[in-house]
Scaffold this active site. Structure first.
Site, PDB file in Angstrom:
ATOM      1  N   ASP A 126       1.656   6.732  -9.054  1.00  0.00           N
ATOM      2  CA  ASP A 126       1.186   5.608  -8.252  1.00  0.00           C
ATOM      3  C   ASP A 126      -0.012   4.883  -8.849  1.00  0.00           C
ATOM      4  O   ASP A 126      -0.203   3.689  -8.592  1.00  0.00           O
ATOM      5  CB  ASP A 126       0.857   6.078  -6.836  1.00  0.00           C
ATOM      6  CG  ASP A 126       2.107   6.335  -6.006  1.00  0.00           C
ATOM      7  OD1 ASP A 126       3.169   5.771  -6.346  1.00  0.00           O
ATOM      8  OD2 ASP A 126       2.037   7.097  -5.029  1.00  0.00           O
ATOM      9  N   TYR A 129       4.241   4.499   1.552  1.00  0.00           N
ATOM     10  CA  TYR A 129       3.237   5.546   1.786  1.00  0.00           C
ATOM     11  C   TYR A 129       1.831   4.977   1.839  1.00  0.00           C
ATOM     12  O   TYR A 129       1.499   4.049   1.097  1.00  0.00           O
ATOM     13  CB  TYR A 129       3.305   6.609   0.686  1.00  0.00           C
ATOM     14  CG  TYR A 129       3.757   7.952   1.203  1.00  0.00           C
ATOM     15  CD1 TYR A 129       2.893   8.781   1.890  1.00  0.00           C
ATOM     16  CD2 TYR A 129       5.073   8.382   1.027  1.00  0.00           C
ATOM     17  CE1 TYR A 129       3.304  10.008   2.380  1.00  0.00           C
ATOM     18  CE2 TYR A 129       5.506   9.606   1.507  1.00  0.00           C
ATOM     19  CZ  TYR A 129       4.610  10.411   2.183  1.00  0.00           C
ATOM     20  OH  TYR A 129       5.022  11.626   2.673  1.00  0.00           O
TER      21      TYR A 129
END
Length: 716
Positions: free
Chosen positions: A358, A446
């Site tokens: 990420d 998320y």
């Protein structure tokens, strides 16, 4: 008293009473009221209202500290320098994938004092020009552009925001894709697509930037993540925006229903108030200051704070004041989130590649959204903006990206009460108030909340919270009684036709500890069971601490084991306490998880920095990103694990500690349609750093120092 004076007295009394009444009835709703008018007026005059987030243009920002991020004017000047450079003038296409401050050498920063001239302001730039990656250092003051040789490594730079957004729209230009969508019963106006990094799984994926696109239906809900068009995957060339391949293996899988998926407050049919409103009031205002936008001073702490497009936030030059000497002592030179590795545990065609990095692929800071006042952060918070460069070099502002606030949750700093048997009536308690630095990133579905929490006893707690929305898989099952082998679902049936896929989260932190100076050592304090000899003691066994100083990197690689416990100290061997203990800090792991993947599995090769929970390396300014400088489609040839194979000396050196906080996530129905936050943390705690308890002489709370609230605000 004559009649004139009586009338004057009565008139003044009436005016005072009227003003008092008006004051009491027009006080702000959040002001404490009492039955004592004097106390109410006193509260009105002394309680300082917390600052509200404000919009800043940043057009006149100037740097004040060697580590201050690039300002908006500097980014504008930098763009002009680059566009006039031959590399860019002779290009057909270019994109700036990273534009950040090129930090001065560590020695220069450590020697700098407030009031000194700043070192030359330079930018570190990662650009792709005509399809080739270039790393550049740009001296902004003189306009000089210098190429940087970082060696040859696989992979590409972090995606730009334009890379991501343009990729999600590109498939709509392909007729076959549109026919496929409509054949699945989805109107194109209800389509939502996500750009999904594809990891690396062999030579067919080399030599061009590829991305996979998967899509969802937004019909009837804002939570389109719960309505996947399962099995449909588009492979896209990210540079040409041409569709390379379309795979559709989910035609028999229905799109899950929209009912019950929307998480917005406005969409709820019923609303439940479980608790009364709560807020922290500070009668004398906050105890912290932020000087020149980035230098935070609170209680006995001082540190530099800045947003970062890749790391999220960076905490630098963290120093704490010694209560005995008054000296500001070095604790940590630099700390930040280096990488987040999120592998999903479904080996099927539409899922095997979902093994996200990420920070290195998407930019953890680029995905940080503005924080929501009163809900992300309490009312007494101060907010900090991020100023970043877009892919074309133009600066933009991410408002309210970071918040800083004081927290009191009723925790105890220290306490002791004497029992009646001693005959001493002693009850001493000290409250624990902390300072929190918070950012939150929404990486598609998320949400990550990262807190750096500073305590007056010298402890730093780093906490990661996971929330947001599960990445779910469509299924033909709508009840578990239809499933013959539940273990082959690769997850949990959350609702009709919705599977929550098992996955892991690993958050690796870069921690350049400089405990009382740069040269430190890593010490494993191993707790060993010893047995007593016959007749030595009524005890059969006890534990002793055995100190083991790591000589090289391999000595400091740690896999945490519950039944082989140790403490993990960073000490300064050249400085000791008055009784001879080396001063230090220790890493205290909280709940964590370790990767169970095969070490030769391609995702684990790329995420090999999670093979250990703790690593220690010698300081090297080029080694900051655990997954490598160029993470996108990388093959794992430039990771923390690769660097550490050199097994360099680390004893009494300038060293960096790396810690990975892990979560295994087996989804459950409570995670649907949006997840309650789950958190874990680790501590950096003083160990023989002070001569004694550093908060021994702090005062307790006294009623007279606190806001006076009416009875309705007190617990009954």
């Amino acid at each position: 008293m004559d009649s004139k004076n009586l009338i004057r007295f009565l008139f003044l009394t009436f005016i005072i009473a009227l003003l008092l009444l008006l004051t009491l009835t027009t006080l702000p709703y959040n002001l404490p009221l009492t039955t004592n008018p004097r106390a109410a007026l006193l509260a009105a005059s002394t309680i300082k209202q917390p600052p509200k987030p404000t919009t800043r243009l940043h057009t006149s920002d100037v740097p004040h500290h060697p580590l201050d991020p690039l300002t908006l004017p500097e980014l504008n000047k930098l763009r002009s320098i680059l566009l006039s450079h031959a590399l860019f003038q002779n290009s057909n296409t270019y994109a700036l994938h990273s534009v950040v401050l090129h930090e001065p050498d560590k020695a220069l920063v450590l020697a700098w004092n407030h009031g000194d001239a700043l070192p030359p302001r330079k930018a570190s730039v990662i650009a792709r020009v005509n399809g080739e990656a270039h790393v550049l250092t740009v001296d902004i003051s003189i306009g000089e552009v210098t190429p940087v040789d970082v060696g040859h490594h696989s992979g590409y730079p972090t995606m730009t925001i334009d890379d991501m957004t343009s990729s999600t729209w590109a498939p709509l230009g392909d007729a076959e894709f549109n026919r496929t969508i409509m054949a699945r019963g989805v109107d194109l106006k209800d389509l939502a697509c996500l750009p999904i990094s594809l990891g690396w799984f062999g030579k067919k994926e080399e030599n061009r930037r590829l991305i996979k696109i998967q899509c969802y239906s937004m019909e009837g809900t804002a939570n389109f993540y719960m309505r996947p068009i399962e099995g449909l995957t588009v492979v896209l060339d990210m540079d040409t925006k041409q569709v390379v391949e379309i795979t559709d293996k989910g035609r028999n899988i229905p799109i899950p229903k929209a009912a019950g998926t929307d998480y917005r407050f406005s969409a709820q049919n019923t609303k439940t108030n479980l608790v009364n409103p709560i807020s922290i009031e500070q009668p004398k205002g906050p105890s912290f200051t932020i000087e020149n936008d980035h230098l935070v001073k609170w209680a006995n702490w001082e540190f530099h704070l800045k947003p970062d497009p890749r790391a999220g936030v960076v905490v630098s030059r963290a120093r704490v004041r010694d209560p005995n000497t008054g000296e500001l002592r070095n604790v940590m030179y630099k700390g930040f989130t280096s990488e987040l590795f999120v592998p999903y545990m479904d080996p099927t065609d539409a899922w095997y590649f979902k093994t996200y990095m990420d920070a290195g692929e998407y930019g953890f800071g680029l995905q940080a959204m503005p924080l929501d006042p009163l809900n992300d952060c309490p009312r007494n918070a101060h907010y900090m903006d991020g100023v970043f460069a877009a892919g074309d070099g133009k600066p933009y502002v991410r408002e309210n990206m970071v918040c800083v606030y004081e927290s009191y949750a009723g925790d105890i700093g220290w306490r002791h009460s004497e029992s009646p048997i001693t005959g001493m009536e002693i009850r001493e308690v000290r409250p624990k108030v902390t300072l929190v630095v918070r950012m939150a990133a929404s990486v598609a579905n998320y949400d990550y909340i990262v807190d750096w929490e500073f305590q007056t006893d010298g402890l730093i707690r780093v906490k990661v919270g996971l929330s947001g929305i599960l990445m779910v898989k469509g299924t033909s099952y709508d009840h578990m009684n239809q499933v013959n082998q539940p273990e082959n679902l690769h997850g949990t049936l959350l609702s009709e036709n919705v599977l929550g896929v098992i996955h892991d989260h690993y958050i690796t932190f870069y921690l350049d500890m400089d405990v009382d100076g740069p040269d430190n050592s890593f010490v494993k304090v191993n707790l060993k069971r010893e047995t007593t000899s016959q007749g030595e003691s009524p005890r059969l066994s006890y534990i002793k601490a055995v100190r083991d100083v790591a000589k090289t990197e391999k000595d400091a690689q740690v896999k945490l084991k519950l039944y082989d416990p140790s403490e993990y100290h960073i000490v300064n061997p050249s400085k000791t306490t008055r009784v001879g203990n080396p001063v230090g800090y220790k890493l205290v792991p909280g709940g964590t998880a370790a990767s169970l993947l095969d070490l030769d599995d391609p995702p684990q090769k790329r995420g090999a920095f999670t093979n250990n929970q703790i690593w220690v390396t010698p300081y090297n300014r080029s080694e900051e990103w655990a997954g490598g400088l160029f993470t996108y489609q990388s093959q794992g040839d430039d990771t923390l694990a690769v660097w550490s194979q050199r097994d360099r000396a680390i004893e009494n050196k300038d060293i960096v500690m790396w810690y990975t906080l892990g979560f295994h996530h087996v989804p459950c129905q409570e995670d649907y349609p949006i997840m309650p936050t789950v958190s874990s943390s680790f501590d950096l705690k003083p160990v023989n750093f002070y001569e004694s308890n550093p908060i021994l002489n702090i005062p307790p709370h006294f009623e007279k120092d606190l806001p006076v609230c009416n009875a309705a605000a007190a617990a009954v």
